[in-house]
Design a protein around this motif. Structure first.
Motif, PDB file in Angstrom:
ATOM      1  N   SER A 122      -3.133   4.176  -1.387  1.00  0.00           N
ATOM      2  CA  SER A 122      -1.759   3.821  -1.055  1.00  0.00           C
ATOM      3  C   SER A 122      -0.773   4.618  -1.908  1.00  0.00           C
ATOM      4  CB  SER A 122      -1.554   2.321  -1.289  1.00  0.00           C
ATOM      5  OG  SER A 122      -0.341   1.879  -0.740  1.00  0.00           O
ATOM      6  N   PRO A 123       0.322   5.086  -1.299  1.00  0.00           N
ATOM      7  CA  PRO A 123       1.338   5.803  -2.088  1.00  0.00           C
ATOM      8  C   PRO A 123       1.924   4.913  -3.175  1.00  0.00           C
ATOM      9  CG  PRO A 123       1.702   6.104   0.276  1.00  0.00           C
ATOM     10  CD  PRO A 123       0.666   5.032   0.135  1.00  0.00           C
ATOM     11  N   GLU A 124       2.441   5.551  -4.219  1.00  0.00           N
ATOM     12  CA  GLU A 124       3.080   4.792  -5.283  1.00  0.00           C
ATOM     13  C   GLU A 124       4.280   4.019  -4.729  1.00  0.00           C
ATOM     14  OE1 GLU A 124       4.015   7.708  -8.207  1.00  0.00           O
ATOM     15  OE2 GLU A 124       1.972   7.767  -9.037  1.00  0.00           O
ATOM     16  N   LEU A 125       4.521   2.838  -5.280  1.00  0.00           N
ATOM     17  CA  LEU A 125       5.603   1.984  -4.804  1.00  0.00           C
ATOM     18  C   LEU A 125       6.962   2.514  -5.236  1.00  0.00           C
ATOM     19  CD1 LEU A 125       4.395  -1.669  -5.488  1.00  0.00           C
ATOM     20  CD2 LEU A 125       4.861  -0.660  -3.251  1.00  0.00           C
ATOM     21  N   ALA A 126       7.925   2.395  -4.325  1.00  0.00           N
ATOM     22  CA  ALA A 126       9.311   2.613  -4.713  1.00  0.00           C
ATOM     23  C   ALA A 126       9.789   1.406  -5.514  1.00  0.00           C
ATOM     24  CB  ALA A 126      10.182   2.817  -3.479  1.00  0.00           C
ATOM     25  N   THR A 127      10.800   1.591  -6.329  1.00  0.00           N
ATOM     26  CA  THR A 127      11.312   0.513  -7.175  1.00  0.00           C
ATOM     27  C   THR A 127      11.761  -0.677  -6.326  1.00  0.00           C
ATOM     28  OG1 THR A 127      12.061   2.125  -8.811  1.00  0.00           O
ATOM     29  CG2 THR A 127      13.015  -0.084  -8.934  1.00  0.00           C
ATOM     30  N   GLY A 128      11.284  -1.882  -6.683  1.00  0.00           N
ATOM     31  CA  GLY A 128      11.708  -3.088  -6.002  1.00  0.00           C
ATOM     32  C   GLY A 128      11.003  -3.380  -4.696  1.00  0.00           C
ATOM     33  N   ASN A 129       9.986  -2.589  -4.351  1.00  0.00           N
ATOM     34  CA  ASN A 129       9.247  -2.791  -3.101  1.00  0.00           C
ATOM     35  C   ASN A 129       7.928  -3.504  -3.349  1.00  0.00           C
ATOM     36  OD1 ASN A 129      11.275  -1.345  -1.942  1.00  0.00           O
ATOM     37  ND2 ASN A 129      10.027   0.348  -1.243  1.00  0.00           N
ATOM     38  N   ALA A 130       7.369  -4.056  -2.269  1.00  0.00           N
ATOM     39  CA  ALA A 130       6.003  -4.580  -2.267  1.00  0.00           C
ATOM     40  C   ALA A 130       5.306  -4.034  -1.032  1.00  0.00           C
ATOM     41  CB  ALA A 130       5.995  -6.101  -2.254  1.00  0.00           C
ATOM     42  N   ARG A 131       3.989  -3.924  -1.106  1.00  0.00           N
ATOM     43  CA  ARG A 131       3.220  -3.382   0.014  1.00  0.00           C
ATOM     44  C   ARG A 131       1.990  -4.252   0.239  1.00  0.00           C
ATOM     45  NH1 ARG A 131       2.150   1.671  -1.769  1.00  0.00           N
ATOM     46  NH2 ARG A 131       4.155   2.381  -0.978  1.00  0.00           N
ATOM     47  N   ILE A 132       1.677  -4.515   1.528  1.00  0.00           N
ATOM     48  CA  ILE A 132       0.508  -5.297   1.918  1.00  0.00           C
ATOM     49  C   ILE A 132      -0.295  -4.466   2.910  1.00  0.00           C
ATOM     50  CG2 ILE A 132      -0.299  -7.474   2.916  1.00  0.00           C
ATOM     51  CD1 ILE A 132       2.518  -8.623   2.293  1.00  0.00           C
ATOM     52  N   VAL A 133      -1.556  -4.195   2.596  1.00  0.00           N
ATOM     53  CA  VAL A 133      -2.391  -3.324   3.428  1.00  0.00           C
ATOM     54  C   VAL A 133      -3.580  -4.120   3.953  1.00  0.00           C
ATOM     55  CG1 VAL A 133      -3.746  -1.208   3.526  1.00  0.00           C
ATOM     56  CG2 VAL A 133      -1.693  -1.293   2.093  1.00  0.00           C
ATOM     57  N   LEU A 134      -3.693  -4.189   5.264  1.00  0.00           N
ATOM     58  CA  LEU A 134      -4.789  -4.888   5.939  1.00  0.00           C
ATOM     59  C   LEU A 134      -5.812  -3.878   6.441  1.00  0.00           C
ATOM     60  CD1 LEU A 134      -6.174  -7.283   7.482  1.00  0.00           C
ATOM     61  CD2 LEU A 134      -4.574  -6.806   9.360  1.00  0.00           C
ATOM     62  N   VAL A 157      -2.646  -6.196  -1.998  1.00  0.00           N
ATOM     63  CA  VAL A 157      -1.234  -6.458  -2.244  1.00  0.00           C
ATOM     64  C   VAL A 157      -0.795  -5.642  -3.460  1.00  0.00           C
ATOM     65  CG1 VAL A 157       0.514  -8.210  -2.701  1.00  0.00           C
ATOM     66  CG2 VAL A 157      -1.493  -8.784  -1.306  1.00  0.00           C
ATOM     67  N   TYR A 158       0.263  -4.864  -3.264  1.00  0.00           N
ATOM     68  CA  TYR A 158       0.815  -4.014  -4.320  1.00  0.00           C
ATOM     69  C   TYR A 158       2.195  -4.552  -4.689  1.00  0.00           C
ATOM     70  CZ  TYR A 158      -2.700  -0.744  -2.495  1.00  0.00           C
ATOM     71  OH  TYR A 158      -3.865  -0.157  -2.066  1.00  0.00           O
ATOM     72  N   LEU A 159       2.350  -4.926  -5.962  1.00  0.00           N
ATOM     73  CA  LEU A 159       3.616  -5.462  -6.462  1.00  0.00           C
ATOM     74  C   LEU A 159       4.070  -4.652  -7.671  1.00  0.00           C
ATOM     75  CD1 LEU A 159       2.782  -9.263  -6.203  1.00  0.00           C
ATOM     76  CD2 LEU A 159       4.459  -8.024  -4.821  1.00  0.00           C
ATOM     77  N   PRO A 160       5.366  -4.527  -7.892  1.00  0.00           N
ATOM     78  CA  PRO A 160       5.873  -3.711  -8.999  1.00  0.00           C
ATOM     79  C   PRO A 160       5.350  -4.184 -10.351  1.00  0.00           C
ATOM     80  CG  PRO A 160       7.652  -4.326  -7.495  1.00  0.00           C
ATOM     81  CD  PRO A 160       6.455  -5.123  -7.092  1.00  0.00           C
ATOM     82  N   GLY A 161       4.804  -3.245 -11.122  1.00  0.00           N
ATOM     83  CA  GLY A 161       4.364  -3.543 -12.481  1.00  0.00           C
ATOM     84  C   GLY A 161       3.127  -4.398 -12.589  1.00  0.00           C
ATOM     85  N   LYS A 162       2.421  -4.597 -11.468  1.00  0.00           N
ATOM     86  CA  LYS A 162       1.229  -5.435 -11.484  1.00  0.00           C
ATOM     87  C   LYS A 162       0.038  -4.674 -10.925  1.00  0.00           C
ATOM     88  CE  LYS A 162       3.603  -9.902 -10.988  1.00  0.00           C
ATOM     89  NZ  LYS A 162       4.972  -9.388 -11.199  1.00  0.00           N
ATOM     90  N   PRO A 163      -1.192  -5.020 -11.367  1.00  0.00           N
ATOM     91  CA  PRO A 163      -2.372  -4.377 -10.783  1.00  0.00           C
ATOM     92  C   PRO A 163      -2.537  -4.776  -9.326  1.00  0.00           C
ATOM     93  CG  PRO A 163      -3.020  -6.184 -12.228  1.00  0.00           C
ATOM     94  CD  PRO A 163      -1.551  -5.990 -12.427  1.00  0.00           C
ATOM     95  N   VAL A 164      -3.235  -3.954  -8.576  1.00  0.00           N
ATOM     96  CA  VAL A 164      -3.477  -4.232  -7.166  1.00  0.00           C
ATOM     97  C   VAL A 164      -4.322  -5.489  -7.033  1.00  0.00           C
ATOM     98  CG1 VAL A 164      -4.462  -3.337  -5.020  1.00  0.00           C
ATOM     99  CG2 VAL A 164      -3.389  -1.775  -6.641  1.00  0.00           C
ATOM    100  N   GLU A 165      -3.918  -6.392  -6.156  1.00  0.00           N
ATOM    101  CA  GLU A 165      -4.670  -7.619  -5.892  1.00  0.00           C
ATOM    102  C   GLU A 165      -5.413  -7.452  -4.566  1.00  0.00           C
ATOM    103  OE1 GLU A 165      -6.042 -11.525  -6.583  1.00  0.00           O
ATOM    104  OE2 GLU A 165      -4.632 -10.427  -7.867  1.00  0.00           O
ATOM    105  N   THR A 166      -6.746  -7.609  -4.593  1.00  0.00           N
ATOM    106  CA  THR A 166      -7.563  -7.488  -3.391  1.00  0.00           C
ATOM    107  C   THR A 166      -8.013  -8.867  -2.942  1.00  0.00           C
ATOM    108  OG1 THR A 166      -8.351  -5.296  -4.061  1.00  0.00           O
ATOM    109  CG2 THR A 166      -9.619  -6.445  -2.374  1.00  0.00           C
ATOM    110  N   ILE A 167      -7.689  -9.210  -1.704  1.00  0.00           N
ATOM    111  CA  ILE A 167      -8.033 -10.516  -1.134  1.00  0.00           C
ATOM    112  C   ILE A 167      -9.060 -10.284  -0.034  1.00  0.00           C
ATOM    113  CG2 ILE A 167      -7.138 -12.608  -0.045  1.00  0.00           C
ATOM    114  CD1 ILE A 167      -4.349 -11.753  -1.123  1.00  0.00           C
ATOM    115  N   VAL A 168     -10.241 -10.862  -0.200  1.00  0.00           N
ATOM    116  CA  VAL A 168     -11.354 -10.615   0.714  1.00  0.00           C
ATOM    117  C   VAL A 168     -11.619 -11.864   1.543  1.00  0.00           C
ATOM    118  CG1 VAL A 168     -13.784  -9.974   0.905  1.00  0.00           C
ATOM    119  CG2 VAL A 168     -12.360  -8.945  -0.872  1.00  0.00           C
TER     120      VAL A 168
END
Length: 289
Positions: free
Chosen positions: A142-154, A240-251
């Motif tokens: 996943s590309p690096e997050l822009a400031t203030g964004n969150a990303r969810i990848v299914l 789930v990608y959140l600013p300043g946090k490690p990637v969270e993987t939900i299985v």
């Protein structure tokens, strides 16, 4: 010395062969048809061309093992480190311009650490079995997050064919937000609040939902469009990608009880709450389909 080879079709109209040849021996490998002519392999019609030789502990004629991709496109110059669980040396390869790579590995379970400029570092676990060749594997970064964004990848497997991403919520200003395959972007007063990149209907994904305004509470869910009731049987993964946090993987596990609707998580002002369960009533309503 003639050699018998096992052939199998792969994506892109190519064919790969694995031929066992003793080290130090001489072998002649023939295909029975000229390169470029059609031949039926594994139920598909493919071309015998663009074959290449790679010499290791055995003779292989084939195509790249796998690809590193982002939203369906190959990532060039990504560095992949293979870390074995049991024994052996670490190996590192770099992807080609189309994101593909080839590597020879001993049977083991490996952690793949993938890094590339402009992308979040990702890790995957991959098991290599004795005597098996692999092709067509996909590792999505996943590309690096822009400031203030969150990303969810299914992401999911070949089945069910059509899983759909759903995001709904409310901003701090009271605006109701709803995203799915029929309404891919939520905009308020000319400002983008959230967006779904695409609707994948042929399996695997990825589908990426981006939240541009974290000043709100948002719920993310997944639904099986075809209502096969097999989602937990085949499995799925959400990152789930959140600013300043490690990637969270939900299985999604087979024991979850999820059939056609999966309640995945809530993002509350940039803080993640994992739900990872079936709804009380696993049915299609206006809120989930």
């Amino acid at each position: 010395l003639g050699v018998e080879c096992d052939g199998f079709a792969v994506d892109g109209g190519e064919v790969a062969y694995r031929c066992a040849v003793a080290i130090g021996s001489t072998a002649a490998v023939g295909f029975g048809v000229p390169a470029g002519e059609r031949v039926a392999v594994a139920g598909k019609r493919v071309f015998l061309e663009r074959l290449r030789f790679i010499v290791g502990e055995d003779l292989r004629i084939g195509v790249p093992l796998a690809a590193v991709r982002v939203e369906g496109d190959g990532v060039a110059d990504a560095e992949i480190e293979f870390v074995p669980k049991a024994h052996g040396d670490h190996k590192t390869v770099t992807t080609k311009s189309d994101g593909t790579f080839f590597v020879e590995l001993e049977a083991d379970t490996y952690t793949l650490v993938i890094t590339a400029d402009g992308y979040v570092e990702e890790s995957f676990v991959f098991e290599v079995e004795e005597g098996h060749s692999y092709n067509g594997e996909q590792f999505t970064i996943s590309p690096e997050l822009a400031t203030g964004n969150a990303r969810i990848v299914l992401e999911w497997n070949a089945e069910p064919k059509d899983l759909d991403s759903y995001l709904n919520g409310t901003t701090d200003k009271g605006e109701e937000i709803y995203i799915n395959f029929t309404h891919k972007k939520a905009t308020v007063d000319g400002k983008d609040i959230a967006e779904l990149d695409l609707d994948d209907t042929n399996g695997y994904g990825p589908e990426t939902t981006t939240i541009y305004d974290l000043n709100g509470v948002y719920e993310f869910r997944v639904a099986d469009f075809m209502r096969t009731r097999t989602m937990s049987q085949y499995g799925a993964t959400v990152k789930v990608y959140l600013p300043g946090k490690p990637v969270e993987t939900i299985v999604l596990s087979e024991s979850s009880g999820v059939q056609d609707v999966w309640n995945v998580c809530i993002i509350d002002h940039g803080e993640l709450k994992v739900i990872n369960s079936a709804p009380e009533r696993d049915e299609f309503r206006s809120g989930n389909k």
